[in-house]
Design a protein around this motif. Structure first.
Motif, short mmCIF file in Angstrom:
data_model
loop_
_atom_site.label_atom_id
_atom_site.label_comp_id
_atom_site.label_asym_id
_atom_site.label_seq_id
_atom_site.Cartn_x
_atom_site.Cartn_y
_atom_site.Cartn_z
N CYS A 263 0.81 -1.22 0.00
CA CYS A 263 0.00 0.00 0.00
C CYS A 263 0.84 1.27 0.00
CB CYS A 263 -0.95 0.00 1.20
SG CYS A 263 -2.18 -1.32 1.14
N PHE A 264 2.10 1.15 0.41
CA PHE A 264 2.98 2.32 0.41
C PHE A 264 3.37 2.72 -1.01
CE2 PHE A 264 3.15 0.59 4.60
CZ PHE A 264 3.25 1.69 5.43
N ASN A 265 3.15 1.81 -1.97
CA ASN A 265 3.36 2.14 -3.37
C ASN A 265 2.08 2.68 -4.00
OD1 ASN A 265 6.08 1.20 -3.35
ND2 ASN A 265 5.32 -0.90 -3.52
N ILE A 266 0.93 2.18 -3.51
CA ILE A 266 -0.34 2.69 -4.03
C ILE A 266 -0.52 4.14 -3.63
CG2 ILE A 266 -2.85 2.41 -3.99
CD1 ILE A 266 -2.36 -0.54 -3.26
N GLN A 267 -0.30 4.42 -2.32
CA GLN A 267 -0.39 5.80 -1.82
C GLN A 267 1.03 6.26 -1.49
OE1 GLN A 267 -1.11 9.13 -1.58
NE2 GLN A 267 -3.12 8.15 -1.64
N LYS A 300 7.36 -5.21 10.60
CA LYS A 300 8.61 -5.20 11.38
C LYS A 300 9.80 -5.47 10.48
CE LYS A 300 10.55 -6.89 15.71
NZ LYS A 300 10.39 -7.81 16.87
N ASN A 301 9.59 -6.26 9.42
CA ASN A 301 10.67 -6.57 8.49
C ASN A 301 11.03 -5.40 7.57
OD1 ASN A 301 11.02 -9.18 9.46
ND2 ASN A 301 9.57 -10.07 8.00
N MET A 302 10.13 -4.43 7.47
CA MET A 302 10.42 -3.23 6.70
C MET A 302 11.27 -2.28 7.56
SD MET A 302 6.61 -2.58 5.10
CE MET A 302 7.05 -1.25 3.97
N SER A 303 12.09 -1.48 6.92
CA SER A 303 12.82 -0.46 7.67
C SER A 303 11.87 0.66 8.06
CB SER A 303 13.96 0.11 6.82
OG SER A 303 13.43 0.87 5.73
N LYS A 304 12.28 1.47 9.00
CA LYS A 304 11.46 2.62 9.41
C LYS A 304 11.21 3.54 8.22
CE LYS A 304 14.16 3.71 12.88
NZ LYS A 304 14.71 4.45 14.06
N GLU A 305 12.17 3.65 7.34
CA GLU A 305 12.01 4.49 6.15
C GLU A 305 10.98 3.89 5.19
OE1 GLU A 305 15.43 5.57 8.32
OE2 GLU A 305 14.92 3.59 7.48
N GLN A 306 10.98 2.57 5.04
CA GLN A 306 10.06 1.92 4.12
C GLN A 306 8.61 2.00 4.59
OE1 GLN A 306 12.10 -1.91 4.18
NE2 GLN A 306 12.64 -1.70 2.01
N ARG A 307 8.41 1.98 5.91
CA ARG A 307 7.05 2.04 6.43
C ARG A 307 6.68 3.43 6.97
NH1 ARG A 307 9.20 -1.36 11.02
NH2 ARG A 307 9.13 -0.04 12.90
N ALA A 308 7.48 4.43 6.62
CA ALA A 308 7.18 5.80 7.05
C ALA A 308 5.80 6.20 6.54
CB ALA A 308 8.24 6.77 6.53
N GLY A 309 4.99 6.78 7.41
CA GLY A 309 3.63 7.16 7.06
C GLY A 309 2.57 6.22 7.60
N TRP A 310 3.00 5.07 8.14
CA TRP A 310 2.02 4.08 8.58
C TRP A 310 1.22 4.56 9.79
CZ3 TRP A 310 3.30 -0.80 11.82
CH2 TRP A 310 2.17 -1.63 11.90
#
Length: 339
Positions: A263-267, A300-310
């Motif tokens: 979803c981080f790629n969709i939005q 949790k497997n994503m970095s903080k940068e990859q899941r930024a905005g969650w």
């Protein structure tokens, strides 16, 4: 305001996400039930001090980061003269929208005046919330409101709504300016963003969505750049084309049918909210804990940068009779696992 939520709006990397649920102030909660025993649902929405107390309750008990205006998406239909009664069998409109009845909808100016109770509820809610909690508002999606007006609900195949889709632009002549002003009222009252809840959007095809629904969503998002979030139930990635992604959204919520990391790629801007399956909150504690860890593992497997905005939450709203202990366990588990 809540620091975690504003970090999510800005996509600032952080370990622990803010948490809020749709319908977090509702029928599952003893606090709400106690108030509902003495007041009608309509009174809880339209009397500012009651709406504020309903919204405050779950934030106080479960420590959600964000509170939501306590109200209902259907009030703009009442404001336009369609009548609205909340019964034991759900909301009932005074009549259904047809080519014969659409001409009886009232004026926008009077409808906007009617909706001032939401601004007052926002102001009262902000006054009772702790200063470190954020407050958001909401409106119904234009298509979802059209579906309710035509069908009386958003259940089923929406045959009449789709058949009468050519009438949707005529409906928007009244509903669009009303929603635009309703959003303004909520922002003036003190909400930080306004969500568009489009629960009937997933009942159409991607092509129908892009032809009929997306153009009015684009207008609303462009009226208030960075202040409008969007949630649609049942939609998939294929619904959201490049033009949709390019709109100045504050963020987007996704239901549990979507794989959250994708979803981080969709939005690609603002927050990404979701999306634990709300039905799993009914599990026994041991099974619920396993389901929570399954939900959190890819995040949790994503970095903080990859899941930024969650923004952590449910796929849709909290269901009636949801065990309160699992709501609390959800909040605690997210913070414990990711801290």
């Amino acid at each position: 305001m809540n620091t975690l939520f504003h970090n999510a709006l800005k996509r600032t990397p952080q370990a622990v996400p803010p948490i809020w649920f749709m319908r977090q102030a509702g029928r599952y909660h003893k606090h709400y039930q106690g108030m509902r025993a003495n007041h009608s649902f309509d009174q809880l929405c339209k009397r500012a001090e009651l709406a504020a107390e309903v919204a405050r309750g779950p934030v106080a008990e479960f420590d959600f980061d964000v509170s939501i205006l306590f109200s209902d998406i259907l009030y703009p239909l009442e404001a336009l003269g369609m009548g609205l009664e909340y019964t034991d069998h759900g909301p009932q409109l005074g009549f259904k929208l047809t080519p014969e009845t659409i001409g009886t909808l009232g004026g926008v100016e009077e409808a906007v005046k009617f909706m001032h109770f939401q601004k007052e509820a926002v102001q009262a809610t902000r006054a009772v919330l702790p200063s470190n909690k954020s407050l958001i508002g909401f409106v119904g999606g234009p298509w979802t409101l059209f579906v309710y007006a035509v069908e009386g609900s958003h259940a089923g195949s929406l045959i009449q709504s789709k058949k009468l889709a050519p009438m949707f632009p005529q409906f928007l002549e009244k509903m669009y300016p009303l929603l635009k002003e309703n959003i303004r009222l909520q922002l003036e009252g003190g909400v930080e963003i306004v969500m568009i809840f489009d629960t009937a959007a997933g009942e159409v095809s991607p092509l129908f969505f892009q032809e009929w629904i997306q153009p009015v969503l684009a207008r609303l998002s462009q009226d208030y750049p960075g202040k409008i979030g969007y949630y649609s139930k049942g939609t998939q990635a294929v619904f959201f084309n490049d033009a949709f992604k390019a709109l100045p959204w504050a963020g987007q919520g996704f239901d549990h049918r979507n794989y959250l990391p994708d979803c981080f790629n969709i939005q690609n801007k603002g927050f990404v909210q979701g999306n634990f399956d709300q039905s799993l909150l009914f599990m026994d504690e041991a099974d619920f804990k396993k389901a929570m860890h399954t939900y959190l593992a890819p995040m949790k497997n994503m970095s903080k940068e990859q899941r930024a905005g969650w923004v952590s939450g449910l796929g849709h709203g909290v269901l009636p009779k949801t065990p309160e202990k699992n709501v609390k366990l959800f909040v605690d588990t997210v913070r414990e696992v990711l801290s």
